[in-house]
Design a protein around this motif. Sequence first.
Motif, PDB file in Angstrom:
ATOM      1  N   GLY A  15       0.793  -1.230   0.000  1.00 42.09           N
ATOM      2  CA  GLY A  15       0.000   0.000   0.000  1.00 42.09           C
ATOM      3  C   GLY A  15       0.820   1.271   0.000  1.00 42.09           C
ATOM      4  N   PHE A  16       2.034   1.210   0.529  1.00 41.79           N
ATOM      5  CA  PHE A  16       2.833   2.433   0.616  1.00 41.79           C
ATOM      6  C   PHE A  16       3.246   2.920  -0.769  1.00 41.79           C
ATOM      7  CE2 PHE A  16       5.301   5.733   2.230  1.00 41.79           C
ATOM      8  CZ  PHE A  16       6.620   5.658   1.824  1.00 41.79           C
ATOM      9  N   ILE A  17       3.893   2.055  -1.543  1.00 43.74           N
ATOM     10  CA  ILE A  17       4.310   2.556  -2.853  1.00 43.74           C
ATOM     11  C   ILE A  17       3.176   2.561  -3.864  1.00 43.74           C
ATOM     12  CG2 ILE A  17       6.779   2.081  -2.630  1.00 43.74           C
ATOM     13  CD1 ILE A  17       6.344  -0.390  -4.361  1.00 43.74           C
ATOM     14  N   GLN A  18       2.079   1.864  -3.555  1.00 43.85           N
ATOM     15  CA  GLN A  18       0.958   1.921  -4.483  1.00 43.85           C
ATOM     16  C   GLN A  18       0.267   3.277  -4.453  1.00 43.85           C
ATOM     17  OE1 GLN A  18      -1.860  -1.264  -4.065  1.00 43.85           O
ATOM     18  NE2 GLN A  18      -0.374  -2.769  -4.816  1.00 43.85           N
ATOM     19  N   GLY A  19       0.404   3.993  -3.357  1.00 45.19           N
ATOM     20  CA  GLY A  19      -0.163   5.326  -3.296  1.00 45.19           C
ATOM     21  C   GLY A  19      -1.676   5.311  -3.429  1.00 45.19           C
ATOM     22  N   ILE A  20      -2.196   6.370  -3.977  1.00 44.84           N
ATOM     23  CA  ILE A  20      -3.644   6.486  -4.149  1.00 44.84           C
ATOM     24  C   ILE A  20      -3.949   6.623  -5.633  1.00 44.84           C
ATOM     25  CG2 ILE A  20      -5.723   7.769  -3.574  1.00 44.84           C
ATOM     26  CD1 ILE A  20      -4.357   8.764  -1.078  1.00 44.84           C
ATOM     27  N   GLN A  21      -4.737   5.701  -6.129  1.00 42.94           N
ATOM     28  CA  GLN A  21      -5.172   5.763  -7.525  1.00 42.94           C
ATOM     29  C   GLN A  21      -6.413   6.642  -7.553  1.00 42.94           C
ATOM     30  OE1 GLN A  21      -3.715   3.383  -9.971  1.00 42.94           O
ATOM     31  NE2 GLN A  21      -4.611   4.788 -11.433  1.00 42.94           N
ATOM     32  N   TRP A  22      -6.252   7.890  -7.957  1.00 43.04           N
ATOM     33  CA  TRP A  22      -7.376   8.822  -7.952  1.00 43.04           C
ATOM     34  C   TRP A  22      -8.233   8.618  -9.193  1.00 43.04           C
ATOM     35  CZ3 TRP A  22      -7.842  11.420  -3.528  1.00 43.04           C
ATOM     36  CH2 TRP A  22      -6.694  11.642  -2.751  1.00 43.04           C
ATOM     37  N   ARG A  23      -9.522   8.863  -9.046  1.00 38.78           N
ATOM     38  CA  ARG A  23     -10.407   8.788 -10.198  1.00 38.78           C
ATOM     39  C   ARG A  23     -10.269  10.058 -11.009  1.00 38.78           C
ATOM     40  NH1 ARG A  23     -16.218   7.269  -7.805  1.00 38.78           N
ATOM     41  NH2 ARG A  23     -15.477   8.490  -6.041  1.00 38.78           N
ATOM     42  N   GLY A  24     -10.527   9.939 -12.293  1.00 44.21           N
ATOM     43  CA  GLY A  24     -10.522  11.121 -13.135  1.00 44.21           C
ATOM     44  C   GLY A  24      -9.121  11.524 -13.533  1.00 44.21           C
ATOM     45  N   GLU A  25      -9.027  12.721 -14.083  1.00 44.59           N
ATOM     46  CA  GLU A  25      -7.730  13.211 -14.527  1.00 44.59           C
ATOM     47  C   GLU A  25      -6.941  13.697 -13.341  1.00 44.59           C
ATOM     48  OE1 GLU A  25      -8.987  14.676 -18.788  1.00 44.59           O
ATOM     49  OE2 GLU A  25      -8.066  16.238 -17.552  1.00 44.59           O
ATOM     50  N   VAL A  26      -5.673  13.333 -13.358  1.00 45.23           N
ATOM     51  CA  VAL A  26      -4.823  13.697 -12.242  1.00 45.23           C
ATOM     52  C   VAL A  26      -3.603  14.385 -12.805  1.00 45.23           C
ATOM     53  CG1 VAL A  26      -3.341  12.711 -10.470  1.00 45.23           C
ATOM     54  CG2 VAL A  26      -5.633  11.824 -10.785  1.00 45.23           C
ATOM     55  N   ASN A  27      -3.209  15.463 -12.179  1.00 51.68           N
ATOM     56  CA  ASN A  27      -1.962  16.111 -12.549  1.00 51.68           C
ATOM     57  C   ASN A  27      -0.856  15.054 -12.611  1.00 51.68           C
ATOM     58  OD1 ASN A  27       0.643  17.503 -12.048  1.00 51.68           O
ATOM     59  ND2 ASN A  27      -0.680  19.296 -11.910  1.00 51.68           N
ATOM     60  N   SER A  28      -0.061  15.104 -13.680  1.00 49.19           N
ATOM     61  CA  SER A  28       0.945  14.048 -13.856  1.00 49.19           C
ATOM     62  C   SER A  28       1.939  13.966 -12.713  1.00 49.19           C
ATOM     63  CB  SER A  28       1.679  14.237 -15.183  1.00 49.19           C
ATOM     64  OG  SER A  28       2.011  15.593 -15.342  1.00 49.19           O
ATOM     65  N   SER A  29       2.029  15.020 -11.891  1.00 49.72           N
ATOM     66  CA  SER A  29       2.939  14.946 -10.749  1.00 49.72           C
ATOM     67  C   SER A  29       2.312  14.165  -9.603  1.00 49.72           C
ATOM     68  CB  SER A  29       3.305  16.352 -10.271  1.00 49.72           C
ATOM     69  OG  SER A  29       2.184  16.935  -9.628  1.00 49.72           O
ATOM     70  N   GLN A  30       1.106  13.657  -9.823  1.00 49.69           N
ATOM     71  CA  GLN A  30       0.430  12.890  -8.783  1.00 49.69           C
ATOM     72  C   GLN A  30       0.036  11.502  -9.271  1.00 49.69           C
ATOM     73  OE1 GLN A  30      -0.816  13.635  -5.167  1.00 49.69           O
ATOM     74  NE2 GLN A  30       1.260  14.148  -5.720  1.00 49.69           N
ATOM     75  N   SER A  31       0.665  11.063 -10.343  1.00 51.28           N
ATOM     76  CA  SER A  31       0.422   9.688 -10.756  1.00 51.28           C
ATOM     77  C   SER A  31       0.913   8.781  -9.629  1.00 51.28           C
ATOM     78  CB  SER A  31       1.199   9.382 -12.033  1.00 51.28           C
ATOM     79  OG  SER A  31       2.595   9.472 -11.776  1.00 51.28           O
ATOM     80  N   PRO A  32       0.389   7.573  -9.509  1.00 53.75           N
ATOM     81  CA  PRO A  32       0.828   6.705  -8.417  1.00 53.75           C
ATOM     82  C   PRO A  32       2.348   6.504  -8.395  1.00 53.75           C
ATOM     83  CG  PRO A  32      -1.100   5.776  -9.455  1.00 53.75           C
ATOM     84  CD  PRO A  32      -0.701   6.954 -10.280  1.00 53.75           C
ATOM     85  N   GLU A  33       2.957   6.408  -9.567  1.00 53.05           N
ATOM     86  CA  GLU A  33       4.411   6.188  -9.611  1.00 53.05           C
ATOM     87  C   GLU A  33       5.158   7.391  -9.080  1.00 53.05           C
ATOM     88  OE1 GLU A  33       2.409   6.039 -12.231  1.00 53.05           O
ATOM     89  OE2 GLU A  33       2.363   3.936 -12.877  1.00 53.05           O
ATOM     90  N   MET A  34       4.672   8.577  -9.420  1.00 52.67           N
ATOM     91  CA  MET A  34       5.305   9.793  -8.932  1.00 52.67           C
ATOM     92  C   MET A  34       5.070   9.937  -7.428  1.00 52.67           C
ATOM     93  SD  MET A  34       7.325  12.013  -9.954  1.00 52.67           S
ATOM     94  CE  MET A  34       7.373  12.553 -11.636  1.00 52.67           C
ATOM     95  N   GLN A  35       3.889   9.547  -6.983  1.00 52.19           N
ATOM     96  CA  GLN A  35       3.626   9.561  -5.544  1.00 52.19           C
ATOM     97  C   GLN A  35       4.640   8.674  -4.834  1.00 52.19           C
ATOM     98  OE1 GLN A  35      -0.428   8.610  -4.291  1.00 52.19           O
ATOM     99  NE2 GLN A  35      -1.211   9.396  -6.226  1.00 52.19           N
ATOM    100  N   ALA A  36       4.894   7.503  -5.412  1.00 52.13           N
ATOM    101  CA  ALA A  36       5.850   6.582  -4.791  1.00 52.13           C
ATOM    102  C   ALA A  36       7.215   7.246  -4.684  1.00 52.13           C
ATOM    103  CB  ALA A  36       5.946   5.294  -5.596  1.00 52.13           C
ATOM    104  N   ALA A  37       7.631   7.879  -5.792  1.00 52.94           N
ATOM    105  CA  ALA A  37       8.941   8.541  -5.778  1.00 52.94           C
ATOM    106  C   ALA A  37       8.980   9.624  -4.711  1.00 52.94           C
ATOM    107  CB  ALA A  37       9.235   9.130  -7.156  1.00 52.94           C
ATOM    108  N   GLN A  38       7.919  10.408  -4.630  1.00 52.32           N
ATOM    109  CA  GLN A  38       7.878  11.496  -3.640  1.00 52.32           C
ATOM    110  C   GLN A  38       7.858  10.951  -2.226  1.00 52.32           C
ATOM    111  OE1 GLN A  38       4.300  13.489  -4.761  1.00 52.32           O
ATOM    112  NE2 GLN A  38       5.174  14.456  -6.576  1.00 52.32           N
TER     113      GLN A  38
END
Lengths: 825, 472
Positions: free
Chosen positions: A307-330
């Motif tokens: 769950g930690f690196i999976q982050g949050i899969q948001w519905r709808g359009e998401v700013n690319s800086s908040q994609s799950p992969e970017m969330q993981a990096a952050q």
Amino acid sequence: MSSKYTVLLLLLNIILIGFLAVNHRAPDLKEDPELMELLQKINRSGKEVNQALLSALNIKIRAIWTHKCFQCHSSEKRKGELALDHYEGVLAGGEDGEILVKGQSAKSDIIRRLKLPRGDKDAMPPKGTALSPLQINAIATWIDHGAYWVDSTIKLFYEAPLRLIKPELPASKTASDHDIDRFIHPYFKQQRIKWPKPLSDHQFIRKVYLDITGLLPVPSAVDQFIQDTKPNKRNELIQQLLNDDENYALHWMSFWNDLLRNDYSGTGFITGGRKQISNWLYNSLKKDSSYIEIVRSLINPHPGSAGFIQGIQWRGEVNSSQSPEMQAAQNVSQALLGMNLKCASCHNSFVNNFSLEQSYGFASVFARQPLEMHRCDVAMGIRAQPSFIYPQLGAITADSLNDRLAELSDLLVKPSNGRLYRTFVNRVWAQLMGRGIIGKVDEMDQKPWSQDLLDFLAAEFRDNQGNIKDFIQYILTSRIYQSQPVDYGTYDEMCNPGFVFKGPAIRRLHAEQMLDALSATIQPMYPGVSFDPAGYTIPAYWIWYPDKDFDRITLPKPDTVFLRRIINLPSIQKAELRLTADDEFQCYLNEQLLAEGSDYRHIQILDLSQQLKKGKNIFAIQAVNKGKLPNPSGVLFHLRAIGVNGDTVNVYSDTTWVSSKVNDLDHWKKLKFADTAWSMVHRYGSYSNSNWGKLRRFNFDTASFSSFSRASLLAADPLLKALGRPTRENITSRRSEEPGLLQCIALTNDPLLHRRIQEGSLRWLEKYRNQPDVFIDQLFLQLMVRPASKTEKNKMMKYFENNPTADSVADMIWAIIVSPEFQFI
Amino acid sequence: MDHGRREFIEKMKLATMAGFATSLPTLPFFSSCKSAPKNTLTADSVILLWMAGGMSHTETFDPKKYTPFKKGMLSAKVLTTFPSIPTSLDGIRFTEGLEGIADTMHLGTLVRSYRAADLGFILHTRHQYHWHTCYQPPQTIQTPHIGAWIAKELGPKHPVMPAFIDIGQRFTVGEGEELKAFHSSGFLGSEYGPFIIPDPANGLESISPPEGMDLRRFESRHKLFKELAVSGPLHKATSYQQESMIRSMENSYALLKSPEAKAFNLNEEPAKTYEEYNTGRFGLGCLMARRLVEQGARFISVTTEYEPFLGWDTHENGHIRLKAMKNLIDRPVSQLIRDLQEKGLLDRTLVILASEFSRDMLIEGRPDQKVLDQVDVPEKVEDLKNYGMHRHFTDGCSMLFWGGGVKKGFVIGETATERPFSAITEPIVIDQVHQSIYHALGISPDTHYEVEGRPIYTTPDGHGKHIKELFS
């Protein structure tokens, strides 16, 4: 208006204006002392300034420009055709011409524009805070000395070195000196700080209990500890508390939930786009997994820790800086490496050396396919190759996602990655001492107040395989931890450069500690939990009449409802029922009143072996939802019958029940009653997940329960929130300790808090009815961990007016709970 | 630039002292380390009337051709399901059921051309998050509600009142977690968060001593607290934190005992006015908002309440339910405007009526950027159930403004007469709305704080520009 008044008015105005003027001079509270010192050196040098100083000055200037100007004036975005990120650009200037004249700051347009008042159309920057006088002076000085430019590939922002070499342990006068104290001694000597006084035994035992288990010590344990004359008793107590695996895990769960952004409810769960790591986390803490094991599990996860690196899969359009992969990096960067990758997720960072390419490279490690780069959310048509943000530690070369994650976890825990270990020990130090060795725990490139201490602790921790309890013990057994806390003022003041360590900071009790203290001594706050480590579950639901508005289900309206369930049973040898409802209910079995209740916390536990018949039985429940607005209501039911042949029959509250609001007098209780017009009930939550939490006592299979639910196992409710529980949508590395107005209103009149204190006071009154002074002592011993003083006793006795009542007892409890002495550690 | 709390309190004391002595508008100078705002201060308080759930503009404040229900009519032919009525604004008509509000339009401005954001998928709580914080979720940091920004920059008008009050929303409803996400002060600090009152009829409870505690007991309990606080052994070592705790407890006590707290008690209102407002929780919320403005609250939000598929969130039965919703809001909103006007408060109180987006029979999203259909729309309307605006339309919405320096009797923008009913002139976005509110209150567009090294402005990158035509 008399002349005296006029004069007073004038004086007041002068003071006011003076105050204003002083304030608007406002050099930034956080002026860079290094820059100040650098400028002084340069000014003292006269005409010939050595190159090292000019290089340092250039780097400072460029860091200022990165932070304040690059948003508009870099190669990525040349507003006014000016780019300041390379020398050619600086010298060429922009559409308004050259910005500087070498050697002549007074003739340089950049200086003119930086000095213009806010609001002038030529002022730079056009919005936001102006550069400080120091910063402008630095740029002017740089220009005057020839505008020297260091190699463009230099790193502009200070980066703490990664490697970790254990410093030498300072010598000590006494052999018994703790390692940590051996670093404090010379520091205090140099800074001319006097050692704070030691904590008394009372203060110490309260502090270690709260810091290890989150609970207060019971008076008998305190007595035993105080009477103990063994010189080693403090260390033994620490060891004993650390051995209490359960309470240790339940307390530190909150620290880790905050840090790893883990919660039992919150945004993102509604669509399954978010996963908890609660089970894995609890078990890791309980068995004292090492930090290395924890990091490996988070980065190269199995299902429980993903769950930690999976982050949050948001519905709808998401700013690319908040994609799950970017969330993981952050999140990995922030939590584990004390580094802010958020800025670099949209553009080259303005606050550190990281570039957009690096952040996308790192994010791609967590992606199945290399990610397409976006600058400020605009696609660039390039894909980033997976890379590690600290390439000096090693490369990530594997092809598959799983293999990449394995490589990353290896890189992170490498002994040469001192940053990982420093970041963690700094967090634990901050947790226990009130302020990190580096003040901002998410910014590990800031300067520590003692590099040697930080390095020593990190190396010690690393070389001890990252054993967490050992490390906590290490800090707790030091003399400095066991010293009186120091008043450093606000948190902002604590984080100013120029901070001098004087001892542990005064800390505030966390929401969970506060409520657990109440639960343990006064009255259990919560009957249920949101996360149950034991994982007991049954397919029972909180059921109610399906209230609707315009065909849509609403929360249950204040009303009376009726529910029915016919059960067909074989011959049974034994049968037990668990039953409760919110708010009130009466339950009839085969027309006989079986049970009634008016508090859902009180779970009816009934043996029905005699009452149930072979064949058809009818359960009929009348329930009431009180209140003014539609609010959560429900009935929870679990019947377990064992047939004579040994088979088990379970009947739960679920959609096999029917319901109505029509009061058919007594007929509705009867077996032979036409309920075909009755509606199927609505499930307002399940046993495991509902408004009421998972009720711990609604459980056949657990023999003993801890007497109350630890607040760390609860999802945030309004009271927890008011007392400081954060939303865990993002990482929280430090809770605010300020008791603002809203929090104090909650402490003053929160209904749940008040009700529990009133309930608890009744029990206390019962227990100590004719011994008010014993009662007062007990209350102080249990909450303040010390006996009441004579003055306090007198005040309390006076308050009781010789006749303690539930109200006056409740008031006393409350006054203690909100007192600063209780609230601070 | 963040100021320590100690400094702020010192400043507030000085400001209050100076304010009383000289009646200078001192508060803006103390808002933070920023250049003094050059905006003219035209408002002291804000009331946000929040039509949660997506209020159709063509069924309320921007009616199109009236197409009465006829069984079997084509869905595509359904424009407005209500006849229209005149307003006190020449040439402007509303739909039937809004006669009260129609009568107040000479005091305010109608904005017909608001456009909500494209978030790729219609999710009420995400659009509400965007509307209230001006930032599109998700963000890497917690962004504050506009009420929290205002609470931080200006504080309450009266020192004992909470600056930011939110009336009418329960969080036990579906999507409660998502609602909580924007009812927050974010990185500004929890003391600027909303003071929440789900039921205004029980408003007094939120601001009273706990249930069953009379004033006498409340006072003696507080006295006991103070005595204990200074008699303990730690008192010799008082610290900033401990003083801060005692002070906040004092403030909370003062509020609960204060005459200003009466504002929360609707029973103090004469029965006649009470009944004027009393169409339900929302109406009483409007009454409470008026009383709170009178007593010095700064930002008050009154919502019709978001509960999935209820209220304005009409996935079916649009026409029938809109009748009920208009009935819910018409009298209290018009009474609120009238009362504020009568009491001489309207000029300094900015009142806004808005929703997160609009609704349409056919289009989800906007014509050129449609999103996933969430409602089945049959080709023909056979039943009243299908008669109404059920899909979520973001390309043209109505917003109403009164008071606080706003032009009287004015219109901004228009939407098309034929479907799609998009904004065709003067499109307005949320950044402009927020900035207009800040403009009226005298909060500089420059207002920002550094969070993790990044300056966060009241509107993204500080780019919001206030709507010049909105103000006289």
